[in-house]
Motif scaffolding. Structure first.
Motif, PDB file in Angstrom:
ATOM      1  N   CYS A   9       0.857  -1.181   0.000  1.00  0.00           N
ATOM      2  CA  CYS A   9       0.000   0.000   0.000  1.00  0.00           C
ATOM      3  C   CYS A   9       0.902   1.243   0.000  1.00  0.00           C
ATOM      4  CB  CYS A   9      -0.917  -0.020   1.212  1.00  0.00           C
ATOM      5  SG  CYS A   9      -0.031  -0.006   2.790  1.00  0.00           S
ATOM      6  N   GLN A  10       0.295   2.390  -0.153  1.00  0.00           N
ATOM      7  CA  GLN A  10       1.077   3.628  -0.244  1.00  0.00           C
ATOM      8  C   GLN A  10       1.955   3.857   0.989  1.00  0.00           C
ATOM      9  OE1 GLN A  10       1.493   5.288  -3.005  1.00  0.00           O
ATOM     10  NE2 GLN A  10       2.935   6.638  -2.026  1.00  0.00           N
ATOM     11  N   PRO A  11       1.438   3.692   2.222  1.00  0.00           N
ATOM     12  CA  PRO A  11       2.336   3.872   3.378  1.00  0.00           C
ATOM     13  C   PRO A  11       3.503   2.870   3.369  1.00  0.00           C
ATOM     14  CG  PRO A  11       0.056   3.975   4.085  1.00  0.00           C
ATOM     15  CD  PRO A  11       0.044   3.523   2.646  1.00  0.00           C
ATOM     16  N   ALA A  12       3.242   1.639   2.956  1.00  0.00           N
ATOM     17  CA  ALA A  12       4.322   0.646   2.891  1.00  0.00           C
ATOM     18  C   ALA A  12       5.327   1.020   1.814  1.00  0.00           C
ATOM     19  CB  ALA A  12       3.744  -0.742   2.626  1.00  0.00           C
ATOM     20  N   ARG A  13       4.853   1.554   0.704  1.00  0.00           N
ATOM     21  CA  ARG A  13       5.781   1.992  -0.352  1.00  0.00           C
ATOM     22  C   ARG A  13       6.715   3.075   0.176  1.00  0.00           C
ATOM     23  NH1 ARG A  13       2.529   2.409  -6.102  1.00  0.00           N
ATOM     24  NH2 ARG A  13       1.867   0.237  -6.174  1.00  0.00           N
ATOM     25  N   LEU A  14       6.149   4.013   0.929  1.00  0.00           N
ATOM     26  CA  LEU A  14       6.981   5.082   1.484  1.00  0.00           C
ATOM     27  C   LEU A  14       8.035   4.516   2.436  1.00  0.00           C
ATOM     28  CD1 LEU A  14       4.312   7.849   2.127  1.00  0.00           C
ATOM     29  CD2 LEU A  14       6.066   7.802   0.345  1.00  0.00           C
ATOM     30  N   LEU A  15       7.641   3.552   3.270  1.00  0.00           N
ATOM     31  CA  LEU A  15       8.610   2.923   4.165  1.00  0.00           C
ATOM     32  C   LEU A  15       9.684   2.178   3.388  1.00  0.00           C
ATOM     33  CD1 LEU A  15       6.290   1.622   7.014  1.00  0.00           C
ATOM     34  CD2 LEU A  15       7.929   3.505   7.115  1.00  0.00           C
ATOM     35  N   LEU A  16       9.282   1.479   2.339  1.00  0.00           N
ATOM     36  CA  LEU A  16      10.264   0.786   1.509  1.00  0.00           C
ATOM     37  C   LEU A  16      11.231   1.773   0.860  1.00  0.00           C
ATOM     38  CD1 LEU A  16       7.956  -1.879  -0.126  1.00  0.00           C
ATOM     39  CD2 LEU A  16       9.989  -2.362   1.258  1.00  0.00           C
ATOM     40  N   LEU A  17      10.705   2.881   0.374  1.00  0.00           N
ATOM     41  CA  LEU A  17      11.575   3.892  -0.234  1.00  0.00           C
ATOM     42  C   LEU A  17      12.561   4.458   0.777  1.00  0.00           C
ATOM     43  CD1 LEU A  17       9.015   5.737  -2.523  1.00  0.00           C
ATOM     44  CD2 LEU A  17      10.963   4.350  -3.257  1.00  0.00           C
ATOM     45  N   LEU A  18      12.107   4.636   2.015  1.00  0.00           N
ATOM     46  CA  LEU A  18      13.024   5.102   3.058  1.00  0.00           C
ATOM     47  C   LEU A  18      14.077   4.043   3.367  1.00  0.00           C
ATOM     48  CD1 LEU A  18      10.643   6.907   5.561  1.00  0.00           C
ATOM     49  CD2 LEU A  18      12.444   7.940   4.174  1.00  0.00           C
ATOM     50  N   ASP A  19      13.641   2.807   3.515  1.00  0.00           N
ATOM     51  CA  ASP A  19      14.577   1.722   3.838  1.00  0.00           C
ATOM     52  C   ASP A  19      15.627   1.520   2.747  1.00  0.00           C
ATOM     53  OD1 ASP A  19      13.295   1.249   6.220  1.00  0.00           O
ATOM     54  OD2 ASP A  19      12.190  -0.504   5.493  1.00  0.00           O
ATOM     55  N   TYR A  20      15.220   1.712   1.508  1.00  0.00           N
ATOM     56  CA  TYR A  20      16.114   1.466   0.365  1.00  0.00           C
ATOM     57  C   TYR A  20      16.549   2.775  -0.310  1.00  0.00           C
ATOM     58  CZ  TYR A  20      14.965  -3.518   0.560  1.00  0.00           C
ATOM     59  OH  TYR A  20      14.822  -4.824   0.945  1.00  0.00           O
ATOM     60  N   ARG A  21      16.500   3.872   0.405  1.00  0.00           N
ATOM     61  CA  ARG A  21      16.771   5.181  -0.209  1.00  0.00           C
ATOM     62  C   ARG A  21      18.158   5.272  -0.837  1.00  0.00           C
ATOM     63  NH1 ARG A  21      16.224   5.932   5.100  1.00  0.00           N
ATOM     64  NH2 ARG A  21      18.047   6.484   6.327  1.00  0.00           N
ATOM     65  N   TRP A  42       6.739   1.054  -9.968  1.00  0.00           N
ATOM     66  CA  TRP A  42       6.746   2.238  -9.105  1.00  0.00           C
ATOM     67  C   TRP A  42       8.114   2.475  -8.467  1.00  0.00           C
ATOM     68  CZ3 TRP A  42       7.944   1.907  -3.963  1.00  0.00           C
ATOM     69  CH2 TRP A  42       7.897   0.637  -3.381  1.00  0.00           C
ATOM     70  N   THR A  43       8.962   1.460  -8.362  1.00  0.00           N
ATOM     71  CA  THR A  43      10.243   1.621  -7.686  1.00  0.00           C
ATOM     72  C   THR A  43      11.212   2.499  -8.474  1.00  0.00           C
ATOM     73  OG1 THR A  43      11.237  -0.377  -8.640  1.00  0.00           O
ATOM     74  CG2 THR A  43      10.015  -0.637  -6.576  1.00  0.00           C
ATOM     75  N   ALA A  44      11.007   2.637  -9.768  1.00  0.00           N
ATOM     76  CA  ALA A  44      11.911   3.424 -10.605  1.00  0.00           C
ATOM     77  C   ALA A  44      11.552   4.905 -10.620  1.00  0.00           C
ATOM     78  CB  ALA A  44      11.918   2.885 -12.029  1.00  0.00           C
TER      79      ALA A  44
END
Length: 61
Positions: free
Chosen positions: A7-19, A57-59
């Motif tokens: 979900c969108q909140p999880a995507r944001l957390l993933l982006l932070l974790d893999y920034r 979305w990851t790109a």
């Protein structure tokens, strides 16, 4: 989180974790897509849509 679409909140957390390593994020999400493919193909047979939902979305910045 694998086995389901993030979900969108999880995507944001993933982006932070893999920034610092977007490639690793894409690899992680590809593994999640692989794990979920059998289940998702019964409800959503379009591979391009599954790719977009899991990896596309990851790109984006």
């Amino acid at each position: 989180m694998c086995g389901s679409l993030p979900c969108q909140p999880a995507r944001l957390l993933l982006l932070l974790d893999y920034r610092r390593d977007r490639v690793a994020l894409s690899i992680h999400m590809a593994g999640c897509l692989f794990d979920a493919t059998a289940d998702l193909l019964t409800t959503n047979p379009d591979p391009a849509d599954l790719f977009e939902r899991f990896i596309g979305w990851t790109a984006r910045l």
